[in-house]
Design a protein around this motif. Structure first.
Motif, PDB file in Angstrom:
ATOM      1  N   ASP A 314       0.828  -1.212   0.000  1.00 13.92           N
ATOM      2  CA  ASP A 314       0.000   0.000   0.000  1.00 13.92           C
ATOM      3  C   ASP A 314       0.862   1.263   0.000  1.00 13.92           C
ATOM      4  N   CYS A 315       2.031   1.184   0.599  1.00 11.29           N
ATOM      5  CA  CYS A 315       2.931   2.352   0.622  1.00 11.29           C
ATOM      6  C   CYS A 315       3.274   2.776  -0.807  1.00 11.29           C
ATOM      7  N   TYR A 316       3.616   1.798  -1.633  1.00 14.61           N
ATOM      8  CA  TYR A 316       3.982   2.107  -3.013  1.00 14.61           C
ATOM      9  C   TYR A 316       2.755   2.491  -3.841  1.00 14.61           C
ATOM     10  N   LEU A 322      -0.019   9.604  -5.576  1.00 14.72           N
ATOM     11  CA  LEU A 322       0.404  10.984  -5.324  1.00 14.72           C
ATOM     12  C   LEU A 322       1.225  11.532  -6.492  1.00 14.72           C
ATOM     13  N   HIS A 323       2.118  10.705  -7.039  1.00 20.08           N
ATOM     14  CA  HIS A 323       2.955  11.167  -8.144  1.00 20.08           C
ATOM     15  C   HIS A 323       2.161  11.285  -9.448  1.00 20.08           C
ATOM     16  N   THR A 324       1.031  10.589  -9.512  1.00 22.49           N
ATOM     17  CA  THR A 324       0.191  10.668 -10.712  1.00 22.49           C
ATOM     18  C   THR A 324      -0.777  11.843 -10.647  1.00 22.49           C
ATOM     19  N   CYS A 325      -1.387  12.050  -9.495  1.00 21.15           N
ATOM     20  CA  CYS A 325      -2.460  13.037  -9.369  1.00 21.15           C
ATOM     21  C   CYS A 325      -1.981  14.395  -8.864  1.00 21.15           C
ATOM     22  N   MET A 326      -0.747  14.461  -8.355  1.00 16.62           N
ATOM     23  CA  MET A 326      -0.211  15.724  -7.857  1.00 16.62           C
ATOM     24  C   MET A 326       1.156  15.937  -8.511  1.00 16.62           C
ATOM     25  N   THR A 327       1.753  17.070  -8.281  1.00 17.35           N
ATOM     26  CA  THR A 327       3.046  17.384  -8.901  1.00 17.35           C
ATOM     27  C   THR A 327       4.169  17.020  -7.945  1.00 17.35           C
ATOM     28  N   PRO A 328       4.891  15.919  -8.226  1.00 17.24           N
ATOM     29  CA  PRO A 328       5.933  15.489  -7.278  1.00 17.24           C
ATOM     30  C   PRO A 328       7.226  16.283  -7.444  1.00 17.24           C
ATOM     31  N   SER A 347      10.364   3.904   5.773  1.00 20.34           N
ATOM     32  CA  SER A 347       9.347   4.853   5.328  1.00 20.34           C
ATOM     33  C   SER A 347       9.679   5.263   3.905  1.00 20.34           C
ATOM     34  N   LEU A 348       8.658   5.703   3.167  1.00 19.20           N
ATOM     35  CA  LEU A 348       8.880   6.382   1.898  1.00 19.20           C
ATOM     36  C   LEU A 348       8.812   7.878   2.142  1.00 19.20           C
ATOM     37  N   ILE A 364       5.280   8.199   4.044  1.00 21.90           N
ATOM     38  CA  ILE A 364       4.337   7.110   3.803  1.00 21.90           C
ATOM     39  C   ILE A 364       4.897   5.845   4.464  1.00 21.90           C
ATOM     40  N   ARG A 365       4.103   5.253   5.374  1.00 23.96           N
ATOM     41  CA  ARG A 365       4.573   4.061   6.074  1.00 23.96           C
ATOM     42  C   ARG A 365       3.388   3.255   6.589  1.00 23.96           C
TER      43      ARG A 365
END
Length: 727
Positions: A314-316, A322-328, A347-348, A364-365
């Motif tokens: 789930d972390c990944y 987040l990287h798809t729907c927001m600007t990372p 953690s990520l 993210i953890r």
């Protein structure tokens, strides 16, 4: 441990959550004081004073046996009865507060039992034997591990030697350090009544020793609060400025992180990923660091988002959404799940850019990762439970025995005095990051970031590393000064000479106390050798070879050997030899010095001025040059005689006696040295060039093998370029 402590005006908390925690701590302390004054409870009934400890403990361990806690409290309360803290509270409030800290972090019952008793042996008539009889060996060991040594016995060395004792005890049971950290946290919370000088001294030790230990054990909840308390004591003006920044941001009302958190919740809900999204305010020191790094702070800089999920996968999944729907912000991504930190942290880390340009950091953890991130080794419960289901097995799993602690336990034994231990401990703990390097046999070494091959040698071999002559890093030859990177494979090349000496220059490349202490001990024990020769590769030392007259700067001293039989060289770069027969009547034959052919090499010849034919190995680069120059090629074959001359190049690492050992190896093969050259050392490497007279060309392979077997020599090859000889 804290009979002088009392409640200060606590430093302002960094966040509203921290404010609530501190307010609760003050209320708990008052309640502890009232409960302790009422005395112990009736037999077999839990005393009111430990009710909140039990509540916190049951939240993590619902099936825990509470009887040891009840008995430990009764013993501690009766033993400390009549002792008061400078704040006026009964002394028992201190072990109760320490135990509450550990209970809230999830410590198991044995740790909490020892925590309640941790000052009894030091400050009361309770003995370690009594603790063992009533609570067992594990509790006795933990209590002994955190019991201070007396100043009357150790004087100024009492504090550092107490830490040495505690760390050695932690080598067998890391829970010793958990209790010590919680003890120091409560003492720091109640530091204000002491005179300023003592506050600063305790704060400095906390900064230099306790906070790094909390970081290495992964106990971030204790580490961050300790950092803020030390910050308030040692840097009051900067602390006050940071407090004002936090207060001003809170007064603005609108928190950009709250808006971003709502966006993240929406994204994850639509993706069907169950997750908890929290705002995690930065603590004081973190805000201070960010302000120094970025200058003027914006709203999103005062905290980070924390996303908690159920499974690693789930972390990944969260990261992908987040990287798809927001600007990372791609440069901010770090994966500490695939590659955990050495202190168990997983953690990520990523960051996203808001529409207004502010950057929101995101952690993210999983819930379990978060528990370990906050409590570190304490969250592991009892790491010393049997490793198998068979209680007779005797094997004990110890996931909390990290590499840095093993290294520390090794070098502390070699520290010659308290001052060396204390300064080396602070230096070791100042290393922020750890790397892992691998041995060719599959083993691994944990080293601090910036460590060199010198450090790896002493980590693997102890003082036997004095004989190290070089290394291969990822399969390539490297000097001992080479700085290692995480994941490197290191093969250490060891000499066989029992009199091998470390170089004083190695101290410049040693980053670990283990290496530095071992080298310094050797240098102190050999002052004449160290001053005269400077170790294995110190400038100015010389090694002599009587027969060929060659001198080798930088190789240390060598015993003088008997002169070896030498043969005169000709006046030309080649060597006159009747072994080669050429298809040109009357020609003089010379074997080319650039490749020194010997039977049974495949050879060719070229006619040059003066009726001379030079003979080269067919793969020699000089063959092409001769052909390009239009030289006439002449057929060559080997004659019946087997005696020949050859030029060999030996590549080696510098060490004392190397040149003498090489010439002795050559002499033992029955080979005469015609000439020898040793080039000045470069980066601890030395190049030797020998022109040798062999009684039989077939003996060449065994000669080269004998030279390669000399410690320090890592390659021997035929010369491929003109050699300059010394007559």
């Amino acid at each position: 441990m804290s009979a002088e402590a009392t409640n200060p005006a606590d430093p302002a908390p960094a966040t509203p959550g921290a404010h609530r925690r501190k307010s609760r701590a003050r209320l708990d302390l008052r309640r502890l004081g009232r409960a302790a004054l009422l005395g112990p409870a009736a037999r077999d009934r839990l005393p009111d004073a430990i009710g909140h400890v039990v509540e916190a403990h049951r939240a993590h361990h619902p099936d825990a046996d509470l009887e040891p806690l009840r008995r430990a409290y009764l013993l501690a309360e009766s033993s400390h009865r009549g002792q008061m803290r400078k704040s006026g509270e009964p002394y028992i409030t201190h072990p109760l507060a320490v135990t509450l800290i550990l209970a809230e972090l999830g410590a198991e019952t044995t740790t909490l039992t020892a925590s309640l008793l941790h000052d009894t042996v030091e400050d009361t008539d309770v003995t370690l034997e009594q603790v063992r009889e009533e609570f067992g060996e594990e509790v006795r060991y933990l209590v002994d591990g955190v019991t201070k040594l007396e100043k009357v016995d150790y004087g100024a060395a009492a504090e550092p030697e107490t830490f040495r004792k505690m760390l050695v005890a932690a080598g067998n049971d890391v829970r010793v350090m958990s209790i010590k950290l919680a003890d120091r946290l409560h003492n720091m919370r109640t530091l204000g009544v002491m005179r300023r000088e003592k506050q600063e001294r305790i704060a400095r030790v906390t900064r230099d020793v306790l906070i790094p230990l909390a970081e290495r054990l992964g106990v971030q909840a204790l580490k961050t609060e300790l950092e803020d308390l030390v910050f308030a004591v040692l840097h009051p003006e900067e602390y006050e400025h940071t407090r004002e920044l936090i207060a001003e941001n809170a007064a603005h009302g609108d928190d950009p992180l709250a808006e971003t958190a709502d966006q993240v919740r929406t994204v994850l809900r639509e993706a069907g990923i169950p997750a908890e999204v929290l705002i995690r305010p930065r603590h004081f020191v973190s805000v201070h660091r960010v302000s120094r790094k970025r200058g003027r702070l914006r709203g999103a800089d005062f905290g980070r988002l924390l996303v908690l999920v159920n499974e690693d996968a789930d972390c990944y999944a969260v990261l992908g959404e987040l990287h798809t729907c927001m600007t990372p912000v791609v440069s901010e991504f770090k994966d500490f799940i695939a590659v955990p930190k050495f202190n168990l942290y997983q953690s990520l880390h990523t960051a996203v850019t808001r529409e207004d340009g502010e950057v929101a950091e995101v952690l993210i953890r999983t819930h379990q990762m978060h528990k370990v991130a906050e409590a570190g080794v304490i969250a592991l419960g009892n790491p010393y439970a049997p490793a198998s289901d068979d209680p007779a097995d005797g094997e004990r799993a110890d996931p909390t025995r990290p590499g840095w602690l093993s290294r520390l336990l090794q070098w502390q034994q070699a520290a010659p005095d308290t001052d060396t231990f204390w300064s080396s401990l602070r230096e070791d703990l100042a290393q922020d990051r750890e790397i892992t390097v691998f041995r060719p046999d599959g083993g691994a070494l944990g080293l601090p970031e910036g460590a060199s091959c010198v450090d790896a040698a002493y980590a693997q071999y102890g003082e036997d590393a004095h004989a190290c002559i070089g290394a291969r890093v990822n399969g390539r030859l490297a000097t001992l000064s080479t700085v290692l990177k995480d994941g490197d494979t290191v093969q250490l090349l060891m000499g066989q000479d029992p009199a091998s000496e470390p170089s004083r220059e190695w101290l410049e490349h040693a980053r670990t106390p283990a290496a530095r202490i071992a080298i310094q001990r050797w240098l102190a024990a050999h002052p004449v050798s160290a001053e005269t020769f400077g170790g294995a590769s110190a400038p100015g030392a010389r090694d002599s070879l009587d027969d060929a007259g060659a001198h080798a700067p930088g190789l240390g001293t060598a015993a003088r050997r008997p002169a070896l039989p030498a043969r005169p060289t000709t006046d030309t770069p080649g060597v006159r030899d009747a072994n080669a027969v050429v298809d040109l009547p009357g020609a003089t034959v010379r074997l080319a010095g650039c490749c020194t052919p010997v039977p049974p090499d495949e050879v060719t010849g070229f006619a040059v001025r003066g009726g001379v034919v030079t003979v080269h190995r067919v793969e020699c680069a000089g063959v092409e040059r001769m052909k390009s120059a239009g030289r006439e090629e002449v057929g060559v074959r080997w004659g019946d005689t087997t005696e020949c001359r050859v030029t060999l190049v030996a590549e080696s690492f510098g060490r004392p006696h190397l040149l003498a050992d090489l010439t002795e190896a050559i002499a033992l093969e029955g080979v005469a040295i015609v000439s020898a050259t040793v080039e000045p050392p470069s980066q601890q490497r030395v190049r030797h060039t020998y022109t040798l007279q062999l009684p039989d060309a077939s003996h060449l392979p065994s000669l080269m093998k004998a030279m390669r077997n000399v410690p320090g020599v890592y390659d021997v090859s035929r010369a491929q370029h003109p050699a300059t000889t010394v007559h």
